[in-house]
Design a protein around this motif. Structure first.
Motif, mmCIF file in Angstrom:
data_model
loop_
_atom_site.group_PDB
_atom_site.id
_atom_site.type_symbol
_atom_site.label_atom_id
_atom_site.label_comp_id
_atom_site.label_asym_id
_atom_site.label_seq_id
_atom_site.Cartn_x
_atom_site.Cartn_y
_atom_site.Cartn_z
ATOM 1 N N THR A 57 0.839 -1.195 0.000
ATOM 2 C CA THR A 57 0.000 0.000 0.000
ATOM 3 C C THR A 57 0.876 1.249 0.000
ATOM 4 O OG1 THR A 57 -0.211 0.582 2.354
ATOM 5 C CG2 THR A 57 -1.489 -1.301 1.584
ATOM 6 N N ASN A 58 0.239 2.381 -0.315
ATOM 7 C CA ASN A 58 0.943 3.664 -0.299
ATOM 8 C C ASN A 58 0.944 4.304 1.083
ATOM 9 O OD1 ASN A 58 -1.930 4.050 -0.657
ATOM 10 N ND2 ASN A 58 -1.531 6.209 -1.042
ATOM 11 N N ASP A 90 -1.673 -4.538 -5.053
ATOM 12 C CA ASP A 90 -1.113 -3.193 -4.871
ATOM 13 C C ASP A 90 -2.286 -2.247 -4.644
ATOM 14 O OD1 ASP A 90 0.563 -1.037 -4.746
ATOM 15 O OD2 ASP A 90 0.891 -0.881 -6.900
ATOM 16 N N TYR A 92 -3.602 1.512 -3.688
ATOM 17 C CA TYR A 92 -3.303 2.950 -3.561
ATOM 18 C C TYR A 92 -4.549 3.638 -3.025
ATOM 19 C CZ TYR A 92 -1.639 7.638 -4.525
ATOM 20 O OH TYR A 92 -1.236 8.946 -4.387
#
Length: 295
Positions: A57-58, A90, A92
């Protein structure tokens, strides 16, 4: 054969949130009007040859293991269908975290949809929703999306006519609110008032934005606002700067205001920012159409 795909996980607001009663099993029976908005998280799912689930994650403070709903959503389907391949996710995030906008539930819903598509499991939307409720009461709605009446613990869903187009200002103050705390301190059997959910559904059927804004209501404000008075301040600033109405979403602390145009919403957002009441501020619209039925 497709090896990866990208999806969007949209946030939601509650146009109306009523709690009918606390059930003997400890859950609260609710009656809510839910609305998807155009703010979304982005997810990329990619198959891996080696088994296991990897989440990136961001946001460094988010868990990436079984404490993350996206991990658990992927694990649920991979285990059920005995899939030997692994999965990389992934994530975001743009939807504020722990904000009353079902960001985590929406991410998990997107993963269920994505795993179903990526591994060709051929589950129907109803099949995904039935599995999603085991992870969280909001997940079936986040799979369905749009405008809906939610009853039971939030899992009994009825599609409603779409909310008329408008500008919606979202503002999350720099605080976190525990949903457990809010429901734990709610006096469901002695609430001083109840929002007009039936009237809200009628206003939606009529396509009346003024009918909707006249009926905004959330009984969880009776707990969250006394504990966090800045939520009321945000509502007041929105109302003083052109909002037709403003309300806390879910258990908070995000507040949304409904405006007739984007420019007025933008000015109200700048007022909030200059007053230091919120940093996470977005102007969005109702999201009701899923192009070609895809996410």
């Amino acid at each position: 054969m497709r090896e990866e795909l990208s999806l969007r996980a949209y946030g939601k607001i509650n146009l109306g949130l009523d709690v009918i009663r606390k059930r003997p099993d400890g859950y609260h029976e609710v009656k809510m009007v839910m609305q998807t908005v155009s703010l979304y998280d982005s997810l990329r799912l990619k198959k891996k040859e080696e088994p296991g689930i990897e989440v990136r994650t961001n946001l460094p403070f988010l868990p990436t293991g079984p404490d993350n709903l996206v991990y658990r959503a992927a694990e649920l389907l991979l285990k059920e269908f005995g899939i030997g391949e692994g999965l990389f996710i992934d994530l975001y995030k743009k939807i504020p975290v722990a904000a009353g906008m079902a960001g985590g539930s929406s991410d998990a819903a997107a993963v269920l949809v994505g795993v179903n598509r990526l591994f060709k499991l051929r589950l129907s939307r109803i099949g995904l929703m039935e599995r999603g409720v085991s992870l969280g009461a909001d997940i079936p709605y986040c799979i369905m999306r749009g405008t809906a009446l939610a009853e039971g613990i939030g899992e009994k869903l009825t599609k409603l006519p779409p909310m008329p187009d408008c500008a919606i200002l979202l503002a999350k103050p720099p605080i976190s609110v525990s949903t457990r705390f809010v429901y734990g301190n709610l006096r469901a059997d002695s609430l001083p008032w109840h929002p007009d959910i039936d009237g809200m559904t009628e206003a939606l059927a009529e396509g009346s934005l003024s009918g909707i804004t006249a009926r905004l209501g959330n009984v969880l404000e009776t707990v969250t606002i006394p504990a966090h008075p800045q939520i009321q301040k945000i509502k007041d600033v929105m109302s003083e700067n052109g909002a037709e109405a403003a309300l806390m979403s879910g258990s908070g602390p995000t507040v949304f205001g409904i405006f007739k145009d984007k420019e007025t919403a933008g000015r109200a957002g700048r007022k909030l920012r200059s007053a230091g009441l919120a940093k996470q501020i977005y102007t969005v619209r109702p999201f009701n159409v899923c192009r070609n039925g895809r996410r």
